[in-house]
Design a protein around this motif. Sequence first.
Motif, PDB file in Angstrom:
ATOM      1  N   GLU A   1       0.823  -1.205   0.000  1.00 44.07           N
ATOM      2  CA  GLU A   1       0.000   0.000   0.000  1.00 44.07           C
ATOM      3  C   GLU A   1       0.859   1.258   0.000  1.00 44.07           C
ATOM      4  O   GLU A   1       0.492   2.265  -0.618  1.00 44.07           O
ATOM      5  CB  GLU A   1      -0.933   0.004   1.211  1.00 44.07           C
ATOM      6  CG  GLU A   1      -1.906   1.177   1.189  1.00 44.07           C
ATOM      7  CD  GLU A   1      -2.868   1.160   2.353  1.00 44.07           C
ATOM      8  OE1 GLU A   1      -4.082   1.241   2.101  1.00 44.07           O
ATOM      9  OE2 GLU A   1      -2.406   1.088   3.503  1.00 44.07           O
ATOM     10  N   SER A   2       2.024   1.214   0.659  1.00 45.32           N
ATOM     11  CA  SER A   2       2.858   2.413   0.775  1.00 45.32           C
ATOM     12  C   SER A   2       3.397   2.875  -0.565  1.00 45.32           C
ATOM     13  O   SER A   2       3.861   4.011  -0.687  1.00 45.32           O
ATOM     14  CB  SER A   2       4.025   2.155   1.740  1.00 45.32           C
ATOM     15  OG  SER A   2       4.965   1.264   1.173  1.00 45.32           O
ATOM     16  N   VAL A   3       3.343   2.017  -1.580  1.00 44.06           N
ATOM     17  CA  VAL A   3       3.849   2.395  -2.900  1.00 44.06           C
ATOM     18  C   VAL A   3       2.717   2.519  -3.916  1.00 44.06           C
ATOM     19  O   VAL A   3       2.967   2.749  -5.099  1.00 44.06           O
ATOM     20  CB  VAL A   3       4.913   1.366  -3.357  1.00 44.06           C
ATOM     21  CG1 VAL A   3       4.278   0.108  -3.927  1.00 44.06           C
ATOM     22  CG2 VAL A   3       5.896   1.972  -4.325  1.00 44.06           C
ATOM     23  N   SER A   4       1.472   2.414  -3.469  1.00 41.22           N
ATOM     24  CA  SER A   4       0.341   2.610  -4.378  1.00 41.22           C
ATOM     25  C   SER A   4       0.257   4.076  -4.776  1.00 41.22           C
ATOM     26  O   SER A   4       0.675   4.969  -4.030  1.00 41.22           O
ATOM     27  CB  SER A   4      -0.969   2.181  -3.711  1.00 41.22           C
ATOM     28  OG  SER A   4      -1.309   3.067  -2.657  1.00 41.22           O
ATOM     29  N   LEU A   5      -0.251   4.340  -5.965  1.00 44.72           N
ATOM     30  CA  LEU A   5      -0.395   5.729  -6.406  1.00 44.72           C
ATOM     31  C   LEU A   5      -1.271   6.511  -5.443  1.00 44.72           C
ATOM     32  O   LEU A   5      -1.011   7.684  -5.165  1.00 44.72           O
ATOM     33  CB  LEU A   5      -0.986   5.771  -7.817  1.00 44.72           C
ATOM     34  CG  LEU A   5      -0.120   5.198  -8.940  1.00 44.72           C
ATOM     35  CD1 LEU A   5      -0.844   5.301 -10.277  1.00 44.72           C
ATOM     36  CD2 LEU A   5       1.233   5.897  -9.026  1.00 44.72           C
ATOM     37  N   ALA A   6      -2.320   5.858  -4.929  1.00 50.24           N
ATOM     38  CA  ALA A   6      -3.236   6.549  -4.014  1.00 50.24           C
ATOM     39  C   ALA A   6      -2.513   7.056  -2.774  1.00 50.24           C
ATOM     40  O   ALA A   6      -2.666   8.213  -2.366  1.00 50.24           O
ATOM     41  CB  ALA A   6      -4.369   5.602  -3.613  1.00 50.24           C
ATOM     42  N   VAL A   7      -1.693   6.194  -2.165  1.00 51.18           N
ATOM     43  CA  VAL A   7      -1.003   6.598  -0.936  1.00 51.18           C
ATOM     44  C   VAL A   7       0.134   7.563  -1.239  1.00 51.18           C
ATOM     45  O   VAL A   7       0.375   8.504  -0.477  1.00 51.18           O
ATOM     46  CB  VAL A   7      -0.510   5.354  -0.169  1.00 51.18           C
ATOM     47  CG1 VAL A   7       0.423   5.752   0.977  1.00 51.18           C
ATOM     48  CG2 VAL A   7      -1.705   4.587   0.400  1.00 51.18           C
TER      49      VAL A   7
END
Length: 312
Positions: A104-110
């Motif tokens: 999740e820490s590398v998702s575009l959203a985050v």
Amino acid sequence: MDSAAIDRFEASRGRLASLAYRLLGSAADAEDAVQDAFLRWQAVDRERIEVPEAWLTKVVTNLCLDRLRSAQARHERAVGDWLPEPLLEGDPMLGPADTFEQRESVSLAVLILMERLSPVERAAYVLREAFSYPHAEIAGILDITESASQQHVHRARRRIAAERRGGGEVDPASARRIVEEFLVAATSGRTDRLVAMLTADATMVSDGAGLARRLLRYKTRERIASYVRAGFKPTPAKRRLAGGSPALHIALVNGSPAVLAVVDDRVVGAVAFEVGDGKVASLRGIAAADRLERLNEAWRQHEPDAPVISAW
């Protein structure tokens, strides 16, 4: 510099690049930060460094913080004017990816939500969530107290959770199926179907095929559906801009499904999706060539699935 010192640095290069990418959201800037760290590694008295990995982590983190705090970066990354550089599945800069928190820490959203954090909050959050550093070590890296590290991470988690759309881990096969259905609706002209496939609070951000001076934002399902329908409608002008008639592929970008428009083995545009509760929660359209350089390099070495649409 002797080969052992070079080998020691190279053993950490991948981890350092992954850290820098999470902090900066740009693969090019991350590579620059790692190279600057290498130059410092060359110049330092290495015999006085007890734990080289810790020293290198601190150097890269602080180089990234300097970048985030600079006037140029504040201007470039002003709210409404910046999108992260997307990376194709398998890119080593996306690692580590063993846990949900790391992915999740590398998702575009985050990466986008982290723009709203202070540089120190962002660094503390990344070091804790993506690399599992204990607060005592984070405190040493950031020159803060252990209590301050805990507070920064807590605030960052709370702010990101409050604004996160979709959230939760989604089965990749289910997410891909939703995106395929959405793409079929987008290219068939069924605007009503597009509206039905969007969550009530869906959002879309686009760089306007790489031509807009500011990001374009859409916040109602009806406006998003209209923009998507118009965007996916082929025209001679769009084909000229793309350099041909693209094939449309579905691939994973920063851990989420994305539609990639490909002409002659060159990605000319990407629309990344965030899925939640069986619907599309957000879309991010990126077509600026400088934001797609690394993705293109990876695509040329990639064995893609058959396109969903072979000639758009």
